[in-house]
Design an enzyme around this catalytic site. Sequence first.
Site, PDB file in Angstrom:
ATOM      1  N   LYS A 112      39.125  55.859  35.002  1.00  0.00           N
ATOM      2  CA  LYS A 112      37.674  56.177  34.315  1.00  0.00           C
ATOM      3  C   LYS A 112      38.077  57.235  33.548  1.00  0.00           C
ATOM      4  O   LYS A 112      37.432  57.151  32.425  1.00  0.00           O
ATOM      5  CB  LYS A 112      36.741  56.858  35.451  1.00  0.00           C
ATOM      6  CG  LYS A 112      36.005  55.840  36.529  1.00  0.00           C
ATOM      7  CD  LYS A 112      35.080  56.554  37.255  1.00  0.00           C
ATOM      8  CE  LYS A 112      34.388  55.643  38.415  1.00  0.00           C
ATOM      9  NZ  LYS A 112      33.389  55.944  38.984  1.00  0.00           N
ATOM     10  N   LYS A 197      36.176  43.240  41.438  1.00  0.00           N
ATOM     11  CA  LYS A 197      34.962  43.686  42.162  1.00  0.00           C
ATOM     12  C   LYS A 197      33.775  43.518  41.549  1.00  0.00           C
ATOM     13  O   LYS A 197      33.628  43.906  40.205  1.00  0.00           O
ATOM     14  CB  LYS A 197      34.793  44.953  42.901  1.00  0.00           C
ATOM     15  CG  LYS A 197      34.014  45.204  44.116  1.00  0.00           C
ATOM     16  CD  LYS A 197      34.158  46.397  44.845  1.00  0.00           C
ATOM     17  CE  LYS A 197      33.723  47.641  43.879  1.00  0.00           C
ATOM     18  NZ  LYS A 197      33.566  48.878  44.621  1.00  0.00           N
ATOM     19  N   LYS A 200      28.253  47.449  39.755  1.00  0.00           N
ATOM     20  CA  LYS A 200      27.058  47.442  38.894  1.00  0.00           C
ATOM     21  C   LYS A 200      26.991  48.129  37.591  1.00  0.00           C
ATOM     22  O   LYS A 200      26.095  48.134  36.773  1.00  0.00           O
ATOM     23  CB  LYS A 200      25.951  48.123  40.062  1.00  0.00           C
ATOM     24  CG  LYS A 200      26.429  49.662  40.267  1.00  0.00           C
ATOM     25  CD  LYS A 200      25.251  50.189  41.166  1.00  0.00           C
ATOM     26  CE  LYS A 200      25.772  51.953  41.608  1.00  0.00           C
ATOM     27  NZ  LYS A 200      26.830  51.771  42.256  1.00  0.00           N
TER      28      LYS A 200
END
Length: 336
Positions: A112, A197, A200
């Site tokens: 990240k 994956k 969201k």
Amino acid sequence: MTRIFSGVKPTGHLTLGNYLGAVRQWAEVDQYRADSLFSIVDLHALTVEHDPGRVRRLSRQAATLLLASGIDPERATVFVQSHVDEHARLSYLLECVATDGEMRRMIQYKEKSVLERARGGSVRLSLLTYPVLMAADILAYDADEVPVGEDQTQHVELTRDLAVRFNQRYGQTFVVPRATPPKVAARVMDLQDPTSKMGKSHEAGAGIVYLLDEPDVVRKKIMRAVTDSGTEIVFDRESKPGVSNLLEILAACQGGNPEALGGAYESYGALKKDTAEAVVELLRPVQQRHKELAADPTYLEEVLRRGAERARGMAKPTVDGAYRAIGLLPPVNEAR
């Protein structure tokens, strides 16, 4: 009774991956077998650039979807993380036990922080330390189990390390939890990138089925799903990731076996069509119940109020004990 803790981060709309990979098991299995706490971990949403209003909206939506998915607030504790001060209180104590090296080895921090710098942003200190807050989320409740996927196992291992270290230095204070991979969960991948994956918080949503997507939107996304070279339909994640993803989604919706389903189809189109209809039917009752709950916001507020009250009652004795154990002077009115 076994106690479990798990959470949903309000950084995006909940997806089919969240439902099949976690939420459905919470509703159908975990809340019946254990003393369960399910939290909207909103403090974790502040580790990157965010819109405050959106975080509040997504927090309410996520809580509503947990209830719509079948989680019973009379059986399980459903609450918002920031409504229980003990999370932040304990997080600082655990920062005093954790090391800089441990934080910088966290895989999600590495990934990240690279993305954040690539966007031209600065990396917030909270992105580095949020695994300690996650540990506090778990340890505050004396949780025995933490249902997580493979991507979160490293964080639970850190939680175990911090609990053991604290107990060794300052006396027995915390239960040492264990990660428990969901037994009935599906591994749902992005429809446009079946090697990743279904997340969201992805910027592009073409490969993501959201729980509140309209039926026609669900059908369109699945019919446009990436498949693989060749025409053979078999379950093989290495050589056929696109087809395997569709087979696993279909199997999860119908309660079948993805390997066995592979032999039932002769074309990608037929597989996509059946998968799309299965997902639409799976989501139909969740969406209907969400609509009903969203029309009565006072009910959700009461559920979250009672959930936070119950959670606080569980966490405060443990966190107060940690404060005493580490050497902090209790408030005067509590001194003995």
